[in-house]
Motif scaffolding. Structure first.
Motif, PDB file in Angstrom:
ATOM      1  N   SER A 166       0.939  -1.211   0.168  1.00  0.00           N
ATOM      2  CA  SER A 166      -0.276  -0.038  -0.033  1.00  0.00           C
ATOM      3  C   SER A 166       0.813   1.214   0.122  1.00  0.00           C
ATOM      4  O   SER A 166       0.573   2.241  -0.688  1.00  0.00           O
ATOM      5  N   LEU A 169       2.085   1.937  -3.283  1.00  0.00           N
ATOM      6  CA  LEU A 169       1.052   2.411  -4.361  1.00  0.00           C
ATOM      7  C   LEU A 169       0.892   3.902  -4.162  1.00  0.00           C
ATOM      8  O   LEU A 169       0.917   4.729  -5.105  1.00  0.00           O
ATOM      9  N   VAL A 170       0.960   4.243  -2.846  1.00  0.00           N
ATOM     10  CA  VAL A 170       0.801   5.715  -2.593  1.00  0.00           C
ATOM     11  C   VAL A 170       2.145   6.590  -3.200  1.00  0.00           C
ATOM     12  O   VAL A 170       2.105   7.592  -3.567  1.00  0.00           O
ATOM     13  N   VAL A 173       1.818   7.323  -6.906  1.00  0.00           N
ATOM     14  CA  VAL A 173       0.858   8.340  -7.319  1.00  0.00           C
ATOM     15  C   VAL A 173       1.351   9.762  -6.789  1.00  0.00           C
ATOM     16  O   VAL A 173       0.803  10.695  -7.221  1.00  0.00           O
ATOM     17  N   ASP A 183      -9.213   7.891  -2.441  1.00  0.00           N
ATOM     18  CA  ASP A 183      -9.503   6.253  -2.327  1.00  0.00           C
ATOM     19  C   ASP A 183     -10.544   5.389  -2.761  1.00  0.00           C
ATOM     20  O   ASP A 183     -11.496   5.729  -1.881  1.00  0.00           O
ATOM     21  N   CYS A 191      -3.770   2.385   2.305  1.00  0.00           N
ATOM     22  CA  CYS A 191      -3.547   3.514   1.554  1.00  0.00           C
ATOM     23  C   CYS A 191      -3.689   4.907   1.895  1.00  0.00           C
ATOM     24  O   CYS A 191      -3.012   6.047   1.607  1.00  0.00           O
ATOM     25  N   CYS A 259      -5.680   9.605  -7.356  1.00  0.00           N
ATOM     26  CA  CYS A 259      -6.794   8.713  -7.172  1.00  0.00           C
ATOM     27  C   CYS A 259      -6.088   7.385  -7.055  1.00  0.00           C
ATOM     28  O   CYS A 259      -5.096   7.043  -7.526  1.00  0.00           O
ATOM     29  N   ILE A 260      -6.389   6.789  -5.945  1.00  0.00           N
ATOM     30  CA  ILE A 260      -5.839   5.280  -5.516  1.00  0.00           C
ATOM     31  C   ILE A 260      -6.929   4.155  -5.936  1.00  0.00           C
ATOM     32  O   ILE A 260      -7.883   4.342  -5.444  1.00  0.00           O
ATOM     33  N   ASP A 262      -7.063   0.147  -5.231  1.00  0.00           N
ATOM     34  CA  ASP A 262      -6.574  -0.813  -4.742  1.00  0.00           C
ATOM     35  C   ASP A 262      -7.638  -1.957  -4.275  1.00  0.00           C
ATOM     36  O   ASP A 262      -8.023  -1.799  -3.364  1.00  0.00           O
TER      37      ASP A 262
END
Length: 262
Positions: A166, A169-170, A173, A183, A191, A259-260, A262
């Motif tokens: 996580s 991922l952050v 972006v 999210d 995240c 924008c996430i 997951d």
């Protein structure tokens, strides 16, 4: 921890790592240890995020002189189930609990001292069963994850911490200080938590199941605090109501930097 009448109420989570050390510390029935003089052992709790002191003796395991059923510890090892323990030194104070399964009163402490133990497994009225616990068969991965039935909802294999993917991922972006982040699938909020730690001024998250949100609330500090004003977590099913989802975004009125999904 909270305070009530000068005494301290404590809440913490025991899991497979906790139970393994407690059961391995139990003296055998032939041991010379006196049941009235238990040995104190410090074991990892909150998914190895902190330590709590228990007592072990030929009589079993106890916390603050209140016996912990051996079946609870065996469940944590055999079924990889975790439990939240709430120690209340003032039983006159009422607490709203979800799925309480075991209550005990101390025989060696004042009678108001009680423990409530509840499993961190919740069945949604819609059918899914959610479980907050350690990853199966990954002893080197520290931290909790979410299971949907037997399906692991996090990528953890090969990582030392359950939140690592996580965080990646952050980072991908490029969330930075002052950002407003969307999210789409909150889950345990890993995240979202990482975005907040990186300085996001607002994170808007959506979660379909309120039961998952309940587990995330127990899971702080791995999950974000629902009292954090930078977090807006909405109980919404965005997949089956796309039009309502976009109306919701319009109503909220933010412009998003990232924008996430997951």
């Amino acid at each position: 921890r909270t305070h009530s009448g000068g005494s301290t109420m404590k809440r913490f989570i025991t899991s497979r790592a906790t139970a393994s050390l407690l059961l391995s510390s139990l003296p055998s029935s032939s041991s010379s240890s006196s049941p009235h003089h238990p040995t104190r052992v410090s074991v990892p709790c909150n998914f190895r995020g902190c330590f709590e002191e228990f007592e072990v003796s030929t009589e079993g395991v106890s916390y603050k002189n209140i016996n912990i059923p051996k079946s609870i510890l065996e469940d944590e090892i055999n079924n990889n189930n975790a439990h939240e323990i709430i120690y209340n030194p003032n039983a006159r104070t009422r607490h709203l609990l979800v799925l309480p399964t075991f209550h005990a009163k101390s025989t060696r402490q004042p009678p108001t001292h009680t423990i409530t133990i509840r499993p961190l497994v919740i069945r949604s009225p819609e059918g899914p069963i959610f479980k907050l616990t350690e990853p199966n068969n990954e002893p080197d991965t520290i931290g909790p994850i979410l299971y949907l039935h037997s399906l692991k909802m996090h990528l953890t294999k090969g990582f030392s911490e359950s939140t690592t993917f996580s965080k990646m991922l952050v980072e991908a972006v490029k969330v930075k200080k002052g950002d407003v982040v969307l999210d789409l699938f909150f889950g345990l909020g890993y995240c979202t938590q990482e975005a907040i730690l990186r300085g996001a001024k607002k994170v808007v998250s959506f979660e379909k199941y309120k039961e998952v949100m309940q587990l995330a609330k127990v899971n702080h500090p791995y999950s974000p605090s629902f009292f954090d004003r930078r977090l807006l977590c909405l109980h919404r099913d965005i997949i089956n109501s796309i039009s309502e989802f976009f109306k919701e975004l319009t109503r909220i009125g933010y412009k998003y930097n990232a924008c996430i999904i997951d």
